[in-house]
Design an enzyme around this catalytic site. Structure first.
Site, short mmCIF file in Angstrom:
data_model
loop_
_atom_site.label_atom_id
_atom_site.label_comp_id
_atom_site.label_asym_id
_atom_site.label_seq_id
_atom_site.Cartn_x
_atom_site.Cartn_y
_atom_site.Cartn_z
CG ASN A 46 -1.81 1.34 1.51
OD1 ASN A 46 -1.66 2.05 0.63
ND2 ASN A 46 -2.13 1.07 2.04
CG LEU A 47 3.15 2.33 -3.72
CD1 LEU A 47 2.89 2.85 -5.03
CD2 LEU A 47 3.94 2.07 -2.68
CE LYS A 48 -0.01 2.74 4.86
NZ LYS A 48 0.13 3.28 6.78
CG HIS B 201 -5.78 1.46 5.67
ND1 HIS B 201 -5.26 2.85 6.61
CD2 HIS B 201 -4.58 1.12 4.97
CE1 HIS B 201 -3.87 2.20 6.28
NE2 HIS B 201 -3.59 0.73 6.17
CD GLU C 75 -2.81 -2.62 7.60
OE1 GLU C 75 -1.95 -2.83 7.56
OE2 GLU C 75 -3.46 -1.82 7.12
CB ILE D 205 0.32 1.33 10.68
CG1 ILE D 205 -1.12 0.35 11.29
CG2 ILE D 205 -0.04 2.04 9.73
CD1 ILE D 205 -2.71 0.88 10.68
N GLY E 6 3.96 -2.53 10.15
CA GLY E 6 5.30 -2.96 10.70
C GLY E 6 5.92 -4.17 10.08
CB ALA F 96 2.63 0.83 3.72
CB SER F 97 6.23 2.19 5.90
OG SER F 97 5.96 1.27 7.11
O1 LIG Z 1 -1.78 0.56 7.05
C1 LIG Z 1 -0.44 -0.25 6.63
C2 LIG Z 1 -0.66 -0.76 5.55
O2 LIG Z 1 -1.72 -0.26 5.09
C3 LIG Z 1 1.30 -0.39 7.18
O3 LIG Z 1 2.08 0.01 6.89
P1 LIG Z 1 3.19 0.06 7.57
O4 LIG Z 1 3.27 -0.71 6.85
O5 LIG Z 1 3.97 1.39 7.64
O6 LIG Z 1 3.30 0.27 8.82
#
Ligand SMILES: O=C(CO)COP(=O)(O)O
Length: 213
Positions: free
Chosen positions: A5-7, A84, A132, A137, A172, A193-194
């Site tokens: 997920n690139l948010k 989400h 999640e 997160i 994470g 994501a991150s």
């Molecule tokens: O919200 C997330 C994926 O949708 C998780 O984010 P992280 O991988 O940055 O913790």
């Protein structure tokens, strides 16, 4: 499955999509990318499996500012996240977004905070539910390490409602070890994501991630 997920991170969505496509092709692993809606076409053009981050609980009509499931599909997406943690919906809207996704033939993952919500989400009939914990997160410690019970309890909660619904976990997750730990707890996919969006070398991170599948 690994769903990236690139948010709204300041990354290059096409560069990450190309890295995901390369790693998926080389390894046979299922890797998908969920970019900003405006980047769906560019990401889908790389050949990578492409997901939307959200679809609105609406049909064609007077819905300014909405993300229409049909438009997302036309842009090349084959699946969508719904609810989400950073884009929470009311129960009725989760249901209507799922109906919209189904209309447009999109695969669905409904996100949830905890096992109780996972069971409720499973009752709405998505393809998968993703647990999640919001407090984990964006952090450095994977959900499977920080709170293994929440993953196991979510697997059980979903299974009790509908054994056809998969359970993913996220928060994470950044290494193959994290992916393997999630799998051992019963998750069939991870959402992250991150770990990829902020990486200096996304392809190297992805190669490590798929090693844990
Ligand atoms: O919200 C997330 C994926 O949708 C998780 O984010 P992280 O991988 O940055 O913790």
């Amino acid at each position: 499955m690994i769903l990236v997920n690139l948010k709204a991170y300041p990354c290059d969505p096409v560069e990450i999509a190309e890295a995901c496509a390369t790693v998926a092709d080389d390894t046979g692993a299922r890797v998908a990318v969920a970019p900003q809606a405006a980047h769906l076409s560019a990401v889908a053009d790389t050949g990578v499996e492409t997901w939307a981050q959200h679809v609105s609980p609406v049909e064609h009509g007077s819905h300014t500012g909405s993300t229409l499931a049909e438009a997302v599909s036309d842009a090349g997406a084959t699946g969508t996240l719904i609810n989400h943690s950073e884009n929470r919906l009311k129960l009725a809207d989760i249901d209507a977004s799922l109906a919209a996704a189904e209309r447009a033939d999109l695969e669905t993952v409904v996100c949830a905070n905890n096992p109780t919500q996972c069971g409720a989400a499973a009752a709405l009939g998505p393809d998968a539910v993703a647990v999640e914990p919001p407090e984990l997160i964006g952090g450095d410690v994977s959900v499977a390490t920080a709170d293994p019970a929440i993953v196991e309890d979510s697997v059980a909660a979903v299974e009790a409602v509908d054994a056809d619904v998969d359970l993913f976990c996220g928060a994470g997750v950044s290494t193959g070890e994290d992916v393997a730990a999630a799998g051992e707890l019963g998750a069939t996919g991870v959402l992250l994501a991150s770990g990829v969006a902020k990486a200096d070398d996304p392809e190297a991170v992805l190669r490590d991630l798929v090693s844990g599948l």
